[in-house]
Design a protein around this motif. Structure first.
Motif, PDB file in Angstrom:
ATOM      1  N   UNK A 203       0.831  -1.209   0.000  1.00 19.42           N
ATOM      2  CA  UNK A 203       0.000   0.000   0.000  1.00 19.42           C
ATOM      3  C   UNK A 203       0.861   1.253   0.000  1.00 19.42           C
ATOM      4  N   UNK A 204       1.930   1.195  -0.752  1.00 22.97           N
ATOM      5  CA  UNK A 204       2.847   2.329  -0.854  1.00 22.97           C
ATOM      6  C   UNK A 204       3.648   2.159  -2.134  1.00 22.97           C
ATOM      7  N   UNK A 205       3.949   3.261  -2.789  1.00 20.43           N
ATOM      8  CA  UNK A 205       4.715   3.209  -4.027  1.00 20.43           C
ATOM      9  C   UNK A 205       6.182   2.944  -3.710  1.00 20.43           C
ATOM     10  N   UNK A 206       6.726   1.890  -4.276  1.00 22.10           N
ATOM     11  CA  UNK A 206       8.126   1.514  -4.046  1.00 22.10           C
ATOM     12  C   UNK A 206       8.919   1.701  -5.341  1.00 22.10           C
ATOM     13  N   UNK A 207      10.166   2.122  -5.188  1.00 17.71           N
ATOM     14  CA  UNK A 207      11.013   2.342  -6.357  1.00 17.71           C
ATOM     15  C   UNK A 207      11.786   1.104  -6.767  1.00 17.71           C
ATOM     16  N   UNK A 208      11.105  -0.028  -6.915  1.00 17.33           N
ATOM     17  CA  UNK A 208      11.788  -1.281  -7.259  1.00 17.33           C
ATOM     18  C   UNK A 208      11.285  -1.838  -8.579  1.00 17.33           C
ATOM     19  N   UNK A 209      10.709  -0.955  -9.418  1.00 18.16           N
ATOM     20  CA  UNK A 209      10.171  -1.441 -10.681  1.00 18.16           C
ATOM     21  C   UNK A 209      10.705  -0.639 -11.870  1.00 18.16           C
ATOM     22  N   UNK A 210      11.834   0.045 -11.698  1.00 24.29           N
ATOM     23  CA  UNK A 210      12.377   0.854 -12.773  1.00 24.29           C
ATOM     24  C   UNK A 210      13.081   0.011 -13.820  1.00 24.29           C
TER      25      UNK A 210
ATOM     26  N   UNK B 204      29.914  -0.817 -10.470  1.00 27.42           N
ATOM     27  CA  UNK B 204      28.461  -0.609 -10.587  1.00 27.42           C
ATOM     28  C   UNK B 204      27.714  -1.933 -10.601  1.00 27.42           C
ATOM     29  N   UNK B 205      28.180  -2.890 -11.402  1.00 25.60           N
ATOM     30  CA  UNK B 205      27.491  -4.180 -11.485  1.00 25.60           C
ATOM     31  C   UNK B 205      27.559  -4.906 -10.140  1.00 25.60           C
ATOM     32  N   UNK B 206      28.711  -4.865  -9.496  1.00 21.85           N
ATOM     33  CA  UNK B 206      28.845  -5.529  -8.193  1.00 21.85           C
ATOM     34  C   UNK B 206      27.929  -4.898  -7.155  1.00 21.85           C
ATOM     35  N   UNK B 207      27.911  -3.575  -7.099  1.00 21.69           N
ATOM     36  CA  UNK B 207      27.062  -2.896  -6.115  1.00 21.69           C
ATOM     37  C   UNK B 207      25.584  -3.139  -6.399  1.00 21.69           C
ATOM     38  N   UNK B 208      25.196  -3.115  -7.666  1.00 26.97           N
ATOM     39  CA  UNK B 208      23.786  -3.353  -7.994  1.00 26.97           C
ATOM     40  C   UNK B 208      23.352  -4.747  -7.571  1.00 26.97           C
ATOM     41  N   UNK B 209      24.184  -5.745  -7.810  1.00 21.46           N
ATOM     42  CA  UNK B 209      23.824  -7.096  -7.387  1.00 21.46           C
ATOM     43  C   UNK B 209      23.834  -7.215  -5.871  1.00 21.46           C
TER      44      UNK B 209
ATOM     45  N   UNK C 241      19.097   5.972  -0.223  1.00 23.91           N
ATOM     46  CA  UNK C 241      18.360   4.744  -0.560  1.00 23.91           C
ATOM     47  C   UNK C 241      19.278   3.529  -0.534  1.00 23.91           C
ATOM     48  N   UNK C 242      20.513   3.687  -1.009  1.00 23.56           N
ATOM     49  CA  UNK C 242      21.448   2.561  -1.014  1.00 23.56           C
ATOM     50  C   UNK C 242      21.866   2.180   0.400  1.00 23.56           C
ATOM     51  N   UNK C 243      22.119   3.178   1.251  1.00 24.27           N
ATOM     52  CA  UNK C 243      22.515   2.884   2.644  1.00 24.27           C
ATOM     53  C   UNK C 243      21.399   2.150   3.368  1.00 24.27           C
TER      54      UNK C 243
ATOM     55  N   UNK D  85      20.759  16.173  -0.529  1.00 25.25           N
ATOM     56  CA  UNK D  85      20.164  16.446  -1.844  1.00 25.25           C
ATOM     57  C   UNK D  85      20.804  15.488  -2.845  1.00 25.25           C
ATOM     58  N   UNK D  86      20.074  14.458  -3.198  1.00 27.68           N
ATOM     59  CA  UNK D  86      20.635  13.433  -4.069  1.00 27.68           C
ATOM     60  C   UNK D  86      19.506  12.751  -4.816  1.00 27.68           C
ATOM     61  N   UNK D  87      19.908  11.942  -5.777  1.00 26.88           N
ATOM     62  CA  UNK D  87      18.927  11.227  -6.589  1.00 26.88           C
ATOM     63  C   UNK D  87      18.338  10.067  -5.783  1.00 26.88           C
ATOM     64  N   UNK D  88      17.024   9.850  -5.908  1.00 28.08           N
ATOM     65  CA  UNK D  88      16.418   8.716  -5.173  1.00 28.08           C
ATOM     66  C   UNK D  88      16.663   7.367  -5.823  1.00 28.08           C
ATOM     67  N   UNK D  89      17.433   7.339  -6.928  1.00 29.81           N
ATOM     68  CA  UNK D  89      17.648   6.085  -7.652  1.00 29.81           C
ATOM     69  C   UNK D  89      18.454   5.120  -6.794  1.00 29.81           C
TER      70      UNK D  89
END
Length: 1818
Positions: free
Chosen positions: A113-120, A1661-1666, A1740-1742, A1775-1779
């Motif tokens: 019941x909340x919008x999550x940023x896990x579908x980009x 980048x690939x390592x951190x994303x995984x 978001x990453x932390x 002040x940063x990107x929510x990505x």
């Protein structure tokens, strides 16, 4: 194992709870067999006694270890039961904010019941290509698995999404479709997903309604098939619906609503376009007011209708059809308000002029009389006659409701059918993925026929699910070859048989419907008689005879029989239907006609194209209308459900179970009661039960060995790890039924892993205690020794200090004794003098005081006498007054006594006269009042007398006292008078002395004041002078310091400003460079796409392609071999582009544009040839001829420029058309009036006009070309220029125009002939390639067959077969290689012969040159050493000359057919670039601009071709990147610019270009280098991508640090390096290979640094994303592994000398993430440290890392929710990107710093291996 081993003290268990369903508790003492209860302690400290069931003696469920809590897969839990599942889901959902969890093959999705940023898109790319168990649970993982299996297994797939309404089923289906549209790569077909999603508002409006449980409950089921083509791209979709709840149209229970569309229409009735519908409020209609809840909180029905209308428009249903639909819906509402009254007991009637019936007839276009007639009558047919029968009011009302339901059902089916028409395409479907959005299990207070059908469908789906789960378990056991017994799982086939078998509920219902007088009561009795005693799943309610109970798989449900027959029959009066069919309303007629005759509102005819469509309705024949009416709803639903099950059984199912966490739509709020209810209903717990019944925990031998190595002794470890695991497990677990050994895995029963974990934890705990003991002992001893040494040192220094202090004390004591002696003497003398002076002063003061006291005493005595006199007079007067008062009082008392006596007499008289008293009652009252008043006054008198007596007594005592005092005062007064005289004299003497003393003191004080004033003034003046001096010095120092600080600040400020400005400029430059390079990439991509499209259209065009004859003849030498491959690639790219452009208009414009460009190209080529000829002719002509021809050439060049500009304009128009078509495809781009249609129409008209103008100009240019040709022909035959001029002037004659036309036709024939020759060559090449492809396919099939055969053989036979097959293959390859070797030998012999001939010619040519170039000494030495003496050519300028016709051969040998490996190894780096530049220098030297232009153009195009052909080869791309950069540097170095000439030698400066400025070409080549660089990065990324995750995360570089945790059914990639597994060494080797390749090719060092920086960015980048998407990787030990791996990468940079290239900084986010995994995460100080440390990570990453942090061992602690909230609070101001994820596709902008070459061009030797013998050194 025994219960006593598990149920010990401190063991945690689950006990039932009314509020939380299950509550955790801890055993307070050990459990022993036979104990009737357990002593437990709850988490809040409460002690309870849990009694066991005396019959079953079942112990409570054990709780899993903490390290297993929060697992991605529920089957990874050691104890598999309901409380463990519920707790795991709750922990993941509440604490970790994770909404997805695996449960075996099921994905459990909890609605947040909340919008999550896990579908980009970044998340989609991260999950694309991954195995389902390698990433955290996600709907994208399920979609990827379905997509992968469809492509791999060539089998259709199904995703079954189920759950309660509001649980998120539709959203999950939407994200699955979005994933398919993204990964399939079909951007042109992405609007299919938009159309499917656009159908949701429509289907929700007409198929969803408010129920008691949900405000938006789906009252139907749907199955969406997403079709794919052979390349697995989305091409269309199809929707099937199931069991619409029609009864809701006419009846709703309390707190429920009808379908949303009715309320939307009523809420929008005020709109002008709806005035004709005659609607009003929803409370005014029977069909919308029965539920008494017409409004949903938070929902605006007016806005919802607007969204529904927009969706209709998007799907192509125009406004007229929409208004027709709304008209039918309004008619249904009016029909419900038609009032039917009783006429008599057997008939009914409708009152005349009923306004609702009139509105209904007006809306549907029928007559009032007919509809009123057949609403109250029906027609009965017999064999001979037809009767019209009246209907009672109840039957007429039911018939009216049945008609309303039938109309709505027809309307619903019509809308679904046209939605499918909008989603279907004409492309043939190859496979599909179905998404089933089905209603979940339902049970309400009143359950009717609809709930019965819904639960029946869920029974069938649950059976299919159980069988699939059981099948997978069985396949796993058979694969591992372990003995297994039949798993006992719940089979709901008896329940299904009860419903659908012969004499089942549906069968009896259909039979009762056929009865003439069948009723719900009789049907219920049949059910009781048939099933009550024979089926245990069927029960009868105690208090009802019209209901029955069925035990479903989820729960018991009681169904009310009322309405079952009516809903099952679904009968409609045929006469009413006939009236509607005769309507004048076209849409209504269309609803009731056959499906084949239905028209489409969009005007499109759907094409099947080989698509297999499954309809929910049975096929209807035209002659079977009456028979179809008799088919019951239950029968239809059973058939459609069977078709659905057949479809699902024919596909591979994937299951998504959506859970609704609470009924109030609160974000991340978990209600255990609602959750467990849904888990039981959706089959998740059944999956757990099936898994728990077998062997749910599975470990590979390597994983088991790695995890439980600590439980083994050294002697137990053998070389065979499988045998080692067997031996150890037999010792640890005595009961062998608790585990089984498979081929590759060990299978454990439920609870065994927890037992092994307990043993492991105990062993580690003992080891930890031993380690702690030893370390603490070592630390204590070390501390003791350090303390002892420090104490000895302190004692030594302390004793020395004390001795020195003692000596000092003794010296000070002696000195103090002497000082004390004199000091005491002085003090005693001073004290004596002070005492003497004080005594004198005291005597003086005392004597004065005594005199004053005596005087005051005398004065007091005098005053006392006066006071006594006054007091005695006052006392005498008081005594007199008191006596007077006493006398008066005595008189009053006497008089009172007398009055009383008189009163008594009067009373006696009054008693005797009673009659007088009666007559004078008022007088008696008065007497009584007077009596009371007298009594009161007597009381007052007594009190006054008492006071008077007391006052007399006190006054007498006071009087006596005052008398004594007065006598005493008189004596004192006399003494005072005597002493007063003495005091007076003494005071006078004292006053004189005081005056003298004061005068003396004043004089002394005056003198002292003057002296003090003078001293103060002098001191003040000195201090002021000193202060002034100090202030001046201070001001001087401050000014000096301020000047220095200001100068320093100015310097720093200027430097800082310069640095900031420089950084800002660099940032802006990098951004601009990145933007330019991205635009360049996009431009090149579009250009290649356009070229491929043009080539594909030229190949597919039926006519002939015209080319320049000279150009085609020259290109035919080298383009033959590569032309077909390029055309094939171009046609494939063109097919990709044109797939999304379905309009014929675009194709026509493209064809016209292609023809125009071809004609323009041919004209331009002919113009260039003629201009070349005219240039040679003008060298011999005179000035007059040049002037005469100048105007014509200017006119021709002007026309050519106009053609080029028009060509650019047409390209721009075509790009605009493509954008409008692709961008507006989802909004009805093909419909007339749309923006895209207008743009296309306007540009079509403009293109037609421009085409006509261009045709006229082409005719003019053709005539001019022919004129030039004739002029050249005449000039060659004539000797004088004047004759040529005359011929030119006569060219406009009619005969010569005819001759020009004939020449043009000859040219066309020649071009056609050349085209046919090329086409024949292409066809032959195609045939050869097809043959080779067929051979490869056959070989592949044969290899697959052999592999399949080998897999079926035993291991020994398999090895022999594989060896035999390998020997055969090697033999065949050897034979092929021998044949190729023979061919090569023949070719070599032939080439050797040619080489001898060429060497002789070269020797003859060089002999003459050598004579003039060598010295005499060399000539003498030449016969002795003829081979080792190099020839030095005289005056060589570093240029290479070639003929015009050899240019294509040069490009072919030097670029297209050059092998980079041989050049890089044997020759100098950048040799092709040097050779090309030397050829360019010669063209510049001879001032041939055409040659320069063609050479540069051919070079650039050839490099592009070779990159297009071999762009996946890193070596090729790196080679041409190096050579392109070297060519660019040569153009700069020898350009003549002073900025580039500073590093040249004198000889190099002499070789600069002299005639042409190639600055524009330098920019073109720089753009080409950027393109090659980006291609290199992509190629490198494709190679590194598969290695990164395995090498950086999964591989255990430091062995033994990270233990393997238990995993579930979806196994992850093992961290143990097997064969074929990438490790960190693989990545380092690949990086070294990249680096060595670039170094061999001579790549610039600065460019290598940029490439390495990009490589490291991709790795990080690939390592951190995984890491952010894998919960199992977020642990302390994995952080150590990552930091070690990063250190190895840094070591590699250090070894290569690349530490300053910026690559290390790109790994900073990964380094900080690893540090975040290892730091403490408890207190506020830790939070502050984390915030200051993780600057390269986003908030978001932390938070994501902290949420995913999972302990691997029991000794680690989880991160608390409060700590995460603290982190979020501290990082709120960032002040940063929510990505969440990093952009792995980001490429840093590249620069090419100038790098001049020190190599002299004249020293370069061209090797013979390049086949460039046609080049001549100049």
């Amino acid at each position: 194992m025994a219960a006593s081993e598990l149920y010990t003290k401190r063991a945690r268990v689950w006990i039932p709870d009314a509020e939380e369903v299950w509550k955790s508790a801890e055993l307070a003492k050990d459990f022993k067999n036979g104990d009737p209860s357990l002593q437990l302690m709850l988490e809040d400290g409460t002690s309870i006694e849990h009694k066991l069931d005396p019959k079953t003696k079942n112990l409570p469920y054990l709780r899993n270890p903490d390290i297993l809590v929060g697992e991605n897969d529920l089957t990874a839990l050691s104890y598999l039961h309901e409380p463990a599942v519920l707790h795991n889901l709750k922990v993941r959902f509440i604490d970790s904010k994770l909404i997805y969890t695996y449960c075996g093959i099921v994905l459990v999705a909890i609605n947040p019941y909340e919008t999550l940023g896990i579908y980009g898109t970044d998340i989609i790319n991260a999950y694309s290509g991954q195995n389902m168990g390698d990433m955290d649970p996600h709907i994208f993982a399920v979609a990827e698995e379905a997509y992968k299996q469809m492509a791999r297994d060539e089998r259709n797939q199904s995703i079954i999404v189920s759950g309660e309404s509001g649980a998120g089923k539709t959203v999950s289906a939407k994200y699955a479709m979005r994933y398919f549209a993204t990964v399939s790569g079909s951007t042109s077909e992405a609007n299919v997903e938009q159309k499917v999603l656009a159908s949701n508002p429509i289907m929700e409006a007409i198929g969803n309604a408010k129920t008691t449980r949900n405000d938006n409950s789906s009252r139907f089921g749907k199955y969406i098939e997403i079709g794919f083509d052979t390349r697995y791209r989305i091409i269309g979709a199809n929707m099937r619906t199931y069991l619409l709840e029609k009864s809701r149209v006419v009846f709703q229970a309390d707190e429920e609503r009808n379908y949303h569309i009715f309320y939307q229409l009523c809420a929008s009735s005020h709109l002008p376009e709806f005035k004709t519908l005659k609607l009003s409020s929803a409370n005014d209609f029977l069909y919308t007011r029965q539920g008494r809840s017409p409004v949903i909180h938070g929902v605006d029905d007016t806005k919802e209708l607007s969204a529904t209308r927009n969706a209709f428009t998007l799907l192509g249903i125009n406004e007229s059809y929409q208004m027709g639909l709304f008209q039918v819906l309004a008619a249904i509402l009016h029909l419900g308000n038609v009032e039917i009254k009783d006429k008599d007991s057997d008939s009914s009637l409708i009152p005349p002029n009923n306004r609702h019936l009139m509105a209904f007839c007006e809306l549907v276009g029928v007559t009032y009389q007919d509809m009123a007639q057949w609403l109250c009558h029906r027609k009965l047919k017999t064999a001979t006659e037809t009767y019209i029968k009246t209907l009672p009011r109840l039957q007429a009302t039911n018939a009216r409701d049945a008609l309303a339901k039938h109309i709505y059902a027809k309307l619903f089916n019509w809308i679904v059918e046209h939605v499918n028409k909008a989603l279907i395409t004409n492309i043939k479907q190859h496979s599909f993925i179905g998404v089933l959005d089905i209603y979940g299990f339902e049970t309400f207070e009143i359950n009717s026929f609809e709930q019965f059908c819904i639960n029946y469908a869920n029974e069938k789906l649950q059976q299919q699910f159980n069988m699939h789960v059981f099948k997978l378990e069985q396949e796993e056991y058979m694969k591992e070859q372990i003995p297994w017994t039949l798993i006992d799982f719940y089979d709901n086939q008896p329940c299904i048989n009860l419903i659908e078998a012969k004499m089942g509920i549906l069968d009896l219902l259909d039979e009762e419907c056929k009865m003439p007088k069948g009723s719900d009561d009789s049907w219920a009795q049949k059910l009781y008689n048939t099933h009550l005693k024979t089926c245990s799943l069927f029960e009868k309610p105690r208090m009802s005879n019209r209901a029955f109970i069925i035990q479903h798989f989820a729960d018991k449900v009681e169904y009310q029989c009322e309405g079952f027959l009516e809903k099952n029959k679904d009968t409609v009066n045929e006469d009413q239907i006939n009236v509607l069919k005769a309507s004048k309303f076209d849409l209504l007629v269309e609803l009731f006609q056959d499906e084949e005759k239905a028209t489409s509102p969009t005007g499109q005819v759907p094409g099947t194209g080989g698509r297999t469509r499954l309809s929910i309705k049975p096929d209807k024949g035209r002659g079977k209308t009456s028979k179809e009416h008799k088919k019951t709803v239950g029968c239809q639903f059973r058939n459609s459900l069977q078709m659905l099950m057949d479809t699902l059984n024919a596909t591979t199912p994937h299951y998504v179970r959506c859970i609704k966490p609470n009924d109030f739509k609160l974000a991340f709020s978990f209600d255990p009661k609602r959750a467990v209810q849904q888990l039981r209903a959706c089959g998740v717990l059944e999956t757990i039960r099936i898994s728990a019944a077998g062997f749910p925990s599975r470990w590979t031998y390597q994983e088991f060995f790695s995890r439980y190595r600590v439980l083994m002794k050294q002697k137990d470890v053998l070389s065979d790890k499988k045998l080692t695991c067997r031996n150890v497990l037999e010792k640890l677990v005595q009961d062998q039924d608790k585990y089984q050994f498979g081929k590759t895995k060990i299978f454990f029963r439920a609870g065994q892993v927890a037992y092994l974990e307990k043993l492991r934890a105990d062993k580690l705990r003992v080891a930890c205690i031993r380690i702690q003991k030893t370390i603490r002992c070592w630390l204590a001893r070390k501390k003791y020794l350090r303390t002892r040494s420090a104490a000895i040192t302190i004692q030594r220094f302390t004793r020395g200090y004390q001795a020195r202090c003692l000596a000092k004390f003794m010296r000070r004591t002696q000195a103090a004794t002497i000082i004390q002696k004199y000091q005491r003497m002085y003090m005693e003398r001073k004290r004596y003098r002070q005492k003497q002076a004080a005594a004198l002063v005291m005597q003086t003061i005392l004597r004065a005081y005594m005199a004053r006291q005596k005087y005051q005493g005398l004065l007091r005595e005098h005053n006392a006498v006066i006071i006594q006199k006054r007091v005695r007079g006052w006392l005498a007067r008081c005594w007199y007054k008191r006596c007077l008062v006493s006398l008066v009082y005595l008189q009053c008392c006497f008089r009172r006594m007398k009055a009383r006596r008189e009163l008594k007499k009067l009373k006696i008289e009054a008693r005797s006269v009673e009659h007088f008293k009666k007559l004078n009652k008022g007088m008696e009252n008065k007497i009584m009042q007077l009596q009371r008043r007298i009594d009161e006054q007597s009381k007052d008198n007594r009190s006054i007398n008492e006071k008077l007596v007391s006052l007399e007594t006190s006054s007498t005592a006071e009087r006596e006292r005052m008398r004594g005092e007065l006598s005493r005062l008189r004596g004192v007064e006399e003494d005072a008078k005597n002493k007063g005289n003495q005091v007076t004299s003494l005071l006078e003497q004292l006053e004189k002395l005081k005056k003298e003393l004061s005068s003396t003191q004043k004089e002394k004080k005056t003198i002292e004041d003057w002296a003090q004033t003078y001293r103060d003034e002098m001191e003040k003046m000195v201090s002021e002078l000193k202060d002034q001096n100090c202030s001046l010095k201070k001001e001087k120092d401050d000014l000096n310091r301020l000047i220095q600080e200001q100068s320093q600040q100015m310097t720093e400020k200027m430097a800082r400003a310069i640095v900031e400005k420089t950084q800002q400029l660099e940032t802006d430059l990098n951004e601009e460079r990145s933007r330019y390079q991205n635009l360049l990439t996009e431009h090149l991509r579009l250009e290649e796409k356009y070229d491929d499209l043009k080539e594909a259209m030229n190949v597919s065009k039926p006519g002939h392609r015209r080319t320049d004859s000279t150009h085609s003849s020259n290109e035919s030498e080298y383009t033959y071999n590569s032309e077909y491959a390029e055309l094939e690639e171009g046609s494939r790219a063109a097919e990709d582009v044109t797939r999304g452009m379905d309009t014929s208009l675009t194709l026509k414009l493209q064809k016209r544009l292609t023809e125009l460009e071809q004609e323009k190209q041919s004209l331009r080529n002919e113009l260039e040839n003629r201009e070349d000829q005219f240039q040679r002719a003008r060298a011999r002509d005179d000035v007059e001829f040049k002037k005469a021809r100048g105007a014509e050439l200017e006119y021709e060049s002007l026309k050519r420029q106009e053609l080029e500009s028009e060509n650019k304009k047409l390209k721009h128009d075509l790009a605009e058309i493509r954008r409008s078509l692709l961008g507006n495809a989802a909004t009805g781009a093909g419909a007339p009036g749309s923006p895209a249609y207008k743009v296309v129409l306007e540009q079509l008209n403009a293109s037609c006009e421009e085409l006509e103008v261009r045709k006229e100009e082409v005719l003019i240019l053709r005539s001019q070309l022919v004129s030039q040709k004739e002029a050249m022909h005449h000039k060659e035959t004539m000797t004088e220029p004047s004759a040529y001029v005359e011929d030119v002037s006569k060219l406009k004659d009619a005969g010569e125009l005819k001759q020009a036309y004939i020449g043009l036709k000859d040219t066309n024939r020649l071009l056609e002939h050349q085209l046919q020759a090329q086409r024949r060559g292409y066809d032959s090449e195609v045939e050869s390639l097809r043959g080779e492809l067929q051979n490869v396919k056959e070989e592949n099939n044969r290899q697959q067959q052999l592999l399949a055969q080998n897999l079926q053989l035993p291991p020994e036979a398999r090895i022999e077969a594989s060896l035999q097959h390998e020997i055969t293959r090697l033999t065949n390859e050897n034979l092929d290689l021998m044949e190729q070797l023979e061919k090569q030998d023949r070719t070599i012999r032939k080439l050797k012969k040619q080489l001898k001939v060429y060497s002789k010619r070269i020797g003859e040519m060089g002999a003459g040159q050598t004579e003039g170039q060598t010295s005499p000494g060399q000539v003498v030495d030449e016969p002795i050493h003829p081979v080792n003496i190099p020839r030095r050519e005289k005056d060589f300028q570093g240029m290479l000359e070639y003929k015009k016709e050899d240019e294509l051969k040069l490009v072919k040998n030097l670029i297209l057919e050059l092998k980079p490996r041989g050049v890089a190894v044997n020759l100098i780096p950048g040799l092709p670039a040097y050779i090309l530049f030397m050829c360019l220098r010669h063209a510049d030297y001879v001032n041939d601009d055409q040659k320069v232009r063609t050479l540069l153009t051919s070079t650039i195009n050839s490099i592009k071709k070779i990159l297009k052909k071999r762009g996946d080869d890193f070596e090729t791309v790196s080679f041409w990147l190096s050579n392109t950069c070297r060519f660019l540097h040569c153009l700069k170095q020898y350009s003549g610019d002073e900025a580039f000439m500073r590093h040249n030698t004198q000889r190099q400066n002499e070789h600069t270009l002299s005639n042409f400025d190639l600055a524009e070409y330098r920019q073109v080549i720089s753009d080409l280098a950027i393109q090659i660089y980006q291609q290199l990065i992509k190629c490198m990324e494709n190679i590194l991508q598969p290695m990164i995750v395995s090498g950086m995360l999964e591989h255990e570089t430091i062995q033994g640090v990270s233990g393997v945790k238990p995993t579930g059914l979806r196994k992850r990639t093992s961290s143990i390096a097997d064969e074929g597994t990438y490790t960190l060494d693989s990545i380092l080797r690949q990086l070294s290979a990249f680096h060595s390749t670039m170094c061999q090719h001579g790549t610039d060092p600065e460019l290598i640094k940029q490439v390495v920086k990009q490589q490291f960015y991709i790795i990080g980048a690939v390592t951190l994303n995984n890491l952010l998407l894998r919960k199992d990787m977020c642990s302390w030990s994995k952080g150590m592994q990552i930091r070690y791996n990063v250190s190895q990468l840094e070591e590699w940079l250090r070894d290569k000398g690349l530490m300053i290239c910026g690559a290390k900084e790109t790994l900073e986010p990964l380094i900080q993430a690893a540090q975040l995994l290892q730091v403490k995460k408890k207190t506020d100080e830790d939070a502050e440290a984390i915030c200051s440390m993780c600057l390269a990570l986003t908030t978001a990453q932390i938070v994501k890392v902290l949420n995913l942090y999972t302990p691997v061992n029991e000794f680690e602690e989880r991160v608390s929710v409060a700590f995460i909230r603290t982190i979020q609070t501290r990082l709120r101001d960032r002040c940063e990107s929510p990505q969440l994820l990093m952009d792995t596709k980001m490429i840093y902008p590249v620069t090419f710093p100038f790098n001049p070459s020190s190599l002299a061009l004249e020293t370069i030797q061209i090797p013979s291996s390049l086949n460039l013998s046609f080049l001549t050194r100049v």
